[in-house]
Design an enzyme around this catalytic site. Sequence first.
Site, short mmCIF file in Angstrom:
data_model
loop_
_atom_site.label_atom_id
_atom_site.label_comp_id
_atom_site.label_asym_id
_atom_site.label_seq_id
_atom_site.Cartn_x
_atom_site.Cartn_y
_atom_site.Cartn_z
N CYS A 1 -8.67 -26.96 12.37
CA CYS A 1 -9.87 -27.81 12.42
C CYS A 1 -9.51 -29.30 12.40
O CYS A 1 -10.27 -30.12 12.91
CB CYS A 1 -10.82 -27.47 11.27
SG CYS A 1 -11.59 -25.86 11.50
N CYS B 1 -14.11 -27.98 7.35
CA CYS B 1 -12.87 -27.26 7.05
C CYS B 1 -11.66 -28.20 7.16
O CYS B 1 -11.57 -29.03 8.07
CB CYS B 1 -12.70 -26.09 8.03
SG CYS B 1 -11.20 -25.13 7.74
N CYS C 1 -8.46 -27.09 7.43
CA CYS C 1 -7.28 -26.36 7.91
C CYS C 1 -6.60 -27.11 9.07
O CYS C 1 -7.20 -27.99 9.69
CB CYS C 1 -7.64 -24.93 8.33
SG CYS C 1 -8.28 -24.75 10.01
N ASP D 1 0.86 -1.17 0.00
CA ASP D 1 0.00 0.00 0.00
C ASP D 1 0.91 1.23 0.00
O ASP D 1 2.02 1.17 0.49
CB ASP D 1 -0.85 -0.07 1.28
CG ASP D 1 -2.00 0.90 1.26
OD1 ASP D 1 -1.92 1.89 0.51
OD2 ASP D 1 -2.96 0.68 1.99
N HIS E 1 -7.36 -20.64 10.61
CA HIS E 1 -8.72 -21.04 10.20
C HIS E 1 -9.39 -19.96 9.36
O HIS E 1 -9.94 -20.24 8.29
CB HIS E 1 -9.60 -21.39 11.39
CG HIS E 1 -11.04 -21.56 10.98
ND1 HIS E 1 -11.49 -22.69 10.34
CD2 HIS E 1 -12.09 -20.69 11.03
CE1 HIS E 1 -12.78 -22.53 10.03
NE2 HIS E 1 -13.16 -21.32 10.44
N GLY F 1 0.72 3.97 1.66
CA GLY F 1 0.85 4.69 2.92
C GLY F 1 -0.06 5.90 3.00
O GLY F 1 -0.25 6.48 4.06
N PHE G 1 -3.25 6.08 2.81
CA PHE G 1 -4.40 5.81 3.69
C PHE G 1 -4.03 6.04 5.15
O PHE G 1 -4.77 6.68 5.90
CB PHE G 1 -4.89 4.37 3.47
CG PHE G 1 -6.08 4.03 4.33
CD1 PHE G 1 -7.35 4.44 3.97
CD2 PHE G 1 -5.93 3.31 5.50
CE1 PHE G 1 -8.45 4.15 4.76
CE2 PHE G 1 -7.02 3.00 6.30
CZ PHE G 1 -8.28 3.42 5.92
N ASP H 1 -8.22 -6.48 -0.17
CA ASP H 1 -7.47 -6.74 1.07
C ASP H 1 -8.30 -6.21 2.21
O ASP H 1 -9.03 -5.22 2.06
CB ASP H 1 -6.11 -6.05 1.04
CG ASP H 1 -6.24 -4.54 1.11
OD1 ASP H 1 -6.21 -4.00 2.22
OD2 ASP H 1 -6.38 -3.89 0.05
N ASP I 1 -1.75 8.75 -2.60
CA ASP I 1 -3.04 9.38 -2.86
C ASP I 1 -3.49 10.10 -1.61
O ASP I 1 -3.03 9.79 -0.51
CB ASP I 1 -4.09 8.34 -3.29
CG ASP I 1 -4.32 7.27 -2.22
OD1 ASP I 1 -3.39 7.02 -1.41
OD2 ASP I 1 -5.41 6.68 -2.19
ZN ZN Z 1 -10.56 -24.56 9.87
#
Ligand code: ZN
Length: 405
Positions: free
Chosen positions: A347, A342, A344, A90, A373, A92, A94, A301, A174
Site C-alpha cells: 500500500c 494500510c 504495508c 500440524d 497486504h 498431518g 487432517f 490458522d 488425530d
Molecule cells: Zn496494505
Amino acid sequence: MYRITHRAKDSRARTGVLTTAHGDVRTPAFVGVATQATIKAVEPDALVALGLQIVIANTYHLHLRPGEDAIAPLGGLHRFSGWDGPTMTDSGGFQVFSLGAGKEHGVGKVASIFPGAQPPSGRRSSDGGRSLVRLAEQGAEFRSIFDGSTHTFTPESVITIQRKLGADVILPLDECTSPLHDHAYTKQAMERTHRWARRAVAAFGVLDGDPSFPNPEQGLYGIVQGGAYRDLREESARVIGGMDFRGYAIGGSLGRSKEEMLHVLDWTVPLLPADRPRHLLGIGEIEDLFAAVHRGIDTFDCAAPTRLARNGSVFLKDAPRHRIHLRNARFARDDRPIDETCDCFTCRHHSRAYLRHLCRAGEFTFYRLATIHNLRFLVRLMSEIRAAIENGSLASVAAEWGVAD
Ligand SMILES: [Zn+2]
C-alpha cells in the site's frame, strides 16, 4: 508457556502471551499458513517486517517432501526455512483424512469446510467409498498425493517426525471425520483419537530432551474431536482437556455451517483448562475471527487469506465481505492503494491499477504484494482485537467491522 494478561468481563475473550524458544506470541493471534515451510510467495524478512508472529507448517507435506530426515540435519525447520520465529506443525491427520474423505464423500474438506446439509447425490454417505486411507488401530496407511507411494502414520511416528522438524508447537495424530459422517462413526473415530493422544503423549515423553533433535523446547497440544455432535465434543473436551497438554486445539469437522462451528466452540472451550492456550484449526475468515475470539480462542490458522490474495482478492475493511477483487475493471485507472489506511509495503508503493495489471498478467510479483497486504491486514486486525479486549470494547469493535460477535 502461556500467560493470560487480560480477561474480558462479558465474554470468554482474553489476551495473553505464548512463550516459545523462538520468541513470544501475543494472543489472540493469526497463524500464517506455511504448508511447505514457506508462506507462499513471501520471504521471512518481509514476514518479520509486516509483523507476522507465528506460522504453521505441515507434517504431511514435509514428510513426503523433502522428508524430516533431510530437514533435521540442516537445523530443523527454523534454520532450514530462515524463519526464526515461533512455528507450529500440524500433525498431518487432517491431510491424510481430508484427502480420503474427499474421495469418499465427494467433498473437498480443504476447499469447502462447510459442505452444506446434504451429501452430493449419488455419493455414498458413510464408509465404504473408495478412499486413499486405510485405517487401523495402529495408525493410518495412506497414498502420497505426489507419487501414489504408500506411507503409514502412527501416533508415535508423527511425534518423531515433528521432533525432527523442530517446530515450537506440535500436534498429535488425530482422525478427522467428515461433516457427513454419522454419530456412530464420529464417536468411534473420536475414541480412537483419544487412544492415539495417549500414545502421542507417551512417545513425546520418551523423546523429550533428546539432544539429537533440533528444538529441545517443543510443546505438544492435544486435539479435541467429535464432529458437530454436542455429546461427543463435550466428551472429547473432557478427555483431552484432562490430559496434560501444553495447549489445546479444536479440530476436525466443525459442522455443516458456521452456526454449527460456533456451537462447537460454545460446547468445547468451557471444558478445557482455562490457563492453557486454545487453537482453532483451519478457521480465519474475518467474521470467524471475532466470533472465535469472543468464545475464548487464542490462535487460529487459515490458508484462505493468502490463497485469496494470490487469486486477486485483497482485504479492505469497508468493502462487501471485507475484500475487493483487483481483477475488476473499475480498478484499471485507480491510483489509490488497496487501503489508504494500510501501512504495508504494497500500500505504500503501489496503486490498485498497477496491482490489477500484475494480477491479470499473472506476474509473480503480484502474489508477493497481495499476500503481504492480506497478512498485514490481519496482523493489524488482531492487534486491534487485542486492544479491544483490554479496554472492554470488543463488541463495539465487532459492530464497527459489521460482524456479530
Ligand atoms: Zn496494505
